[in-house]
Write a protein that holds these residues in place. Sequence first.
Motif, PDB file in Angstrom:
ATOM      1  N   ILE A 100       1.084  -7.326  -1.635  1.00 27.20           N
ATOM      2  CA  ILE A 100       1.182  -6.727  -2.972  1.00 27.20           C
ATOM      3  C   ILE A 100       1.012  -5.210  -2.883  1.00 27.20           C
ATOM      4  N   GLY A 101       0.080  -4.770  -2.057  1.00 22.27           N
ATOM      5  CA  GLY A 101      -0.081  -3.327  -1.830  1.00 22.27           C
ATOM      6  C   GLY A 101       1.184  -2.706  -1.264  1.00 22.27           C
ATOM      7  N   TYR A 102       1.831  -3.416  -0.353  1.00 20.90           N
ATOM      8  CA  TYR A 102       3.105  -2.944   0.218  1.00 20.90           C
ATOM      9  C   TYR A 102       4.160  -2.786  -0.872  1.00 20.90           C
ATOM     10  N   LEU A 103       4.227  -3.748  -1.778  1.00 22.52           N
ATOM     11  CA  LEU A 103       5.202  -3.660  -2.868  1.00 22.52           C
ATOM     12  C   LEU A 103       4.960  -2.429  -3.731  1.00 22.52           C
ATOM     13  N   PHE A 104       3.685  -2.110  -3.978  1.00 21.34           N
ATOM     14  CA  PHE A 104       3.378  -0.938  -4.781  1.00 21.34           C
ATOM     15  C   PHE A 104       3.638   0.369  -4.023  1.00 21.34           C
ATOM     16  N   LEU A 105       3.484   0.366  -2.708  1.00 24.46           N
ATOM     17  CA  LEU A 105       3.711   1.568  -1.913  1.00 24.46           C
ATOM     18  C   LEU A 105       5.182   1.788  -1.575  1.00 24.46           C
ATOM     19  N   LEU A 106       5.980   0.760  -1.682  1.00 21.96           N
ATOM     20  CA  LEU A 106       7.380   0.848  -1.286  1.00 21.96           C
ATOM     21  C   LEU A 106       8.137   1.891  -2.100  1.00 21.96           C
ATOM     22  N   GLU A 107       7.907   1.929  -3.392  1.00 16.24           N
ATOM     23  CA  GLU A 107       8.625   2.888  -4.255  1.00 16.24           C
ATOM     24  C   GLU A 107       8.226   4.335  -3.964  1.00 16.24           C
ATOM     25  N   PRO A 108       6.928   4.674  -3.994  1.00 19.85           N
ATOM     26  CA  PRO A 108       6.594   6.091  -3.788  1.00 19.85           C
ATOM     27  C   PRO A 108       6.771   6.575  -2.345  1.00 19.85           C
ATOM     28  N   LEU A 109       6.499   5.707  -1.358  1.00 23.63           N
ATOM     29  CA  LEU A 109       6.575   6.147   0.031  1.00 23.63           C
ATOM     30  C   LEU A 109       7.936   5.901   0.668  1.00 23.63           C
ATOM     31  N   GLY A 110       8.661   4.918   0.179  1.00 27.21           N
ATOM     32  CA  GLY A 110       9.945   4.577   0.772  1.00 27.21           C
ATOM     33  C   GLY A 110       9.782   3.532   1.865  1.00 27.21           C
ATOM     34  N   PHE A 111      10.895   2.901   2.215  1.00 31.55           N
ATOM     35  CA  PHE A 111      10.895   1.818   3.197  1.00 31.55           C
ATOM     36  C   PHE A 111      10.433   2.293   4.563  1.00 31.55           C
ATOM     37  N   ALA A 114       6.489   3.040   4.288  1.00 36.09           N
ATOM     38  CA  ALA A 114       5.625   1.946   3.826  1.00 36.09           C
ATOM     39  C   ALA A 114       5.685   0.727   4.736  1.00 36.09           C
ATOM     40  N   THR A 115       6.853   0.410   5.258  1.00 38.37           N
ATOM     41  CA  THR A 115       6.996  -0.804   6.063  1.00 38.37           C
ATOM     42  C   THR A 115       6.211  -0.752   7.371  1.00 38.37           C
ATOM     43  N   ILE A 142      10.400  -1.903  13.358  1.00 45.71           N
ATOM     44  CA  ILE A 142      10.999  -0.970  12.404  1.00 45.71           C
ATOM     45  C   ILE A 142      12.229  -0.305  13.013  1.00 45.71           C
ATOM     46  N   ALA A 143      12.180   0.020  14.287  1.00 45.08           N
ATOM     47  CA  ALA A 143      13.347   0.625  14.937  1.00 45.08           C
ATOM     48  C   ALA A 143      14.539  -0.333  14.915  1.00 45.08           C
ATOM     49  N   ILE A 144      14.286  -1.601  15.187  1.00 48.70           N
ATOM     50  CA  ILE A 144      15.370  -2.595  15.170  1.00 48.70           C
ATOM     51  C   ILE A 144      15.903  -2.775  13.751  1.00 48.70           C
ATOM     52  N   ILE A 145      15.004  -2.914  12.776  1.00 48.57           N
ATOM     53  CA  ILE A 145      15.438  -3.075  11.383  1.00 48.57           C
ATOM     54  C   ILE A 145      16.217  -1.844  10.924  1.00 48.57           C
ATOM     55  N   TYR A 146      15.712  -0.669  11.247  1.00 56.83           N
ATOM     56  CA  TYR A 146      16.384   0.566  10.851  1.00 56.83           C
ATOM     57  C   TYR A 146      17.770   0.650  11.488  1.00 56.83           C
ATOM     58  N   ALA A 147      17.855   0.337  12.762  1.00 54.15           N
ATOM     59  CA  ALA A 147      19.149   0.393  13.456  1.00 54.15           C
ATOM     60  C   ALA A 147      20.134  -0.612  12.862  1.00 54.15           C
TER      61      ALA A 147
END
Length: 158
Positions: A100-111, A114-115, A142-147
Amino acid sequence: MSSHTKLQPGERAFNLLLLLFSLGVLYEAYRISGAGFESINSPGAFPVGLSVLLIVSMLVIIAGQFRKEKPNTRGALDEARQFLHEHFPLPIVIFSALAIGYLFLLEPLGFVVATPIFLYVAMVYLRHGRFVSSAIIAAVSIAIIYALFKLLFQVYLP
């Protein structure tokens, strides 16, 4: 009576919540349909049919509960305590709070920011420490997901 005919703590309340959820699904499906059906394949017909099936199923289940023996509890508070203890152990509660904290941080910090923070903190908690290997796993993930999303799918990651 055998043990399989006894209600579990919180079972009746949980099924009533599922019935309420099913009624909410019916309401939303009815809104999709535009408050009327021209044909069987009109928008919302399938969701309305499924929600009716959900409601009928829950009513049958709830009616069947009246034949079951009450759980071995001393009142509603004891039943709630047993239900929470059985179905919400501490690791599940803490991981859910992290999500839930991740969901709230996703918008202001970005993927991209936050991820990795979420992955690192969650892995450190679930792996009982192991700070360095958790950081490496989070960074590689994160590197794999980003790529995949940025280069292969060409999707903008906020």
